[in-house]
Design a protein around this motif. Sequence first.
Motif, PDB file in Angstrom:
ATOM      1  N   GLY A  58      68.426  31.613  99.895  1.00 39.20           N
ATOM      2  CA  GLY A  58      68.223  30.185  99.648  1.00 39.20           C
ATOM      3  C   GLY A  58      69.312  29.538  98.812  1.00 39.20           C
ATOM      4  O   GLY A  58      69.404  28.312  98.753  1.00 39.20           O
ATOM      5  N   THR A  59      70.161  30.339  98.169  1.00 42.78           N
ATOM      6  CA  THR A  59      71.226  29.778  97.326  1.00 42.78           C
ATOM      7  C   THR A  59      72.592  30.224  97.852  1.00 42.78           C
ATOM      8  O   THR A  59      73.283  29.465  98.528  1.00 42.78           O
ATOM      9  CB  THR A  59      71.030  30.218  95.854  1.00 42.78           C
TER      10      THR A  59
ATOM     11  N   GLY B  27      64.962  22.459 100.672  1.00 43.26           N
ATOM     12  CA  GLY B  27      64.437  22.947  99.395  1.00 43.26           C
ATOM     13  C   GLY B  27      63.152  22.256  98.998  1.00 43.26           C
ATOM     14  O   GLY B  27      62.559  21.487  99.771  1.00 43.26           O
TER      15      GLY B  27
ATOM     16  N   ILE C 132      65.884  28.573 106.581  1.00 45.20           N
ATOM     17  CA  ILE C 132      66.852  28.332 105.510  1.00 45.20           C
ATOM     18  C   ILE C 132      68.289  28.359 106.040  1.00 45.20           C
ATOM     19  O   ILE C 132      69.115  27.516 105.698  1.00 45.20           O
ATOM     20  CB  ILE C 132      66.687  29.381 104.383  1.00 45.20           C
TER      21      ILE C 132
ATOM     22  N   ILE D  40      65.801  25.981  94.982  1.00 49.94           N
ATOM     23  CA  ILE D  40      66.741  25.488  95.999  1.00 49.94           C
ATOM     24  C   ILE D  40      66.915  23.981  95.874  1.00 49.94           C
ATOM     25  O   ILE D  40      68.033  23.457  95.909  1.00 49.94           O
ATOM     26  CB  ILE D  40      66.255  25.862  97.416  1.00 49.94           C
TER      27      ILE D  40
END
Length: 468
Positions: free
Chosen positions: A132-133, A307, A422, A84
Amino acid sequence: MKEVRLPNLLEIIILLFGFLALVLSFTVFLDLPIQLALFISWFIAIILGVRLGHSYKDLQASIVTGISNGLEAVLILVSVGALIGTWIAGGVVPTLIYYGLEFINPHVFLLATLVICSVMSVATGTSWGTVGTAGIAMVAIGEGMGIPLPIVAGAVLSGAYFGDKLSPLSDSTVLASTLSKVDVLSHVRAMMYLSIPSYIITAILFTVTGFIYGGKNIDLGKVEFLKSSLQKTFDIHIWMLIPAVVVVVLLILKKPSMPVIVIGALLGAIWASVFQGMNFASAIATAYNGFSIKTDVEFLNGLLNRGGITGMLDTLVVILFGLGFGGILEKLGVLKVIVSTFEKKLTTPGNVTLSTLIVALLGNIFGCAMYVSLILTPKIMENSYDKLKLDRRVLSRNAEVGGTLTSGMVPWSDNGIYMAGILGVSTFSYLPFMWLSFVSIGLAILYGYTGKFIWYTKEKSLQSQKLG
């Protein structure tokens, strides 16, 4: 030497209600870290264990065993944290956000979110990496389009968990099938009978909701402002997405998850240095410390400053303490006693299915980690399935549905803390919109009580033929 006994129901109720009281008082009333409550819970369970005749040495060993059983989750979490950090620094996530704002129609945005996150999670086998992406990107796009973030988070999690319980690359899929003594591909095929109808129903729900909200509150000026801010801050081009493509391709080729994610993190750092103008040492540092930037847009600051391995430490500690507590619960036989109390009623596939889902949920509530649920549930419930001569594929499917799909619903679990942190949306806010989870649980119960897609062992099938 004192004789070891199982806890009675009153002792279990005191232990579990004491645990819940401790967790809720720490988090809701005292504003203290959940990790501290979990750590103290170890010693409450140890006191009960000593009372039941266990030695302290054995109880401590059960903590270590519980932690070691779930260490793969720790390795994946550390790798995802690094990914991340460098993917934001390298422009991968900002490019996803930019193109999302550019091309996705607001009316189909929620459906697109579900599809994008499900494709990525099936391809990579990780809900954490997906959230997370792609998840971060979709939340940013949803914010720009004026769509309520809890609904966006629900679509992200529905897509992410779809792959996490279906992909042969997923650690939860492998764990549920292995502990149920089922071949992974047989487990995946069994999941299809439940996952595909659930997905279609969920897709319809998000499509209808998208037409209700899409474009209703959209501020085109805000969208253009977000896009221009991204372009000023990052070099936005299609080739920024190459690290994501490399990771997806390697995972599709069934390469090991952790090194592939680390390769993706390294590519993100290289991209940050080559395309975003960062010093290479600073780019590499984002893998550990996370990405940090200050723009004129407060929302972007909150979204992009995240991240890194250090950003995962809170969740990592929850996982360790949760796994340890789950290890003690297994040693004491807590969930086993609960199941045995209602064993006389476990005479139909429907009752066994419902009990499996409840045990899996309790594993997440009291074990605080998806791994605890997926490890304990098959062990505790397997005898009930064998007595009814139910095929173990039914056990692995129900354990997966109950363990994986409820993990993000518990605010103090590893998944609950990670997903809320997140996505920037509290667990209780996104919980009502985890539609894939609710539909899948409902279908699993329906299948159990109607006998639809419920399979039996060959022995049971032969008996039925003879009686017929």
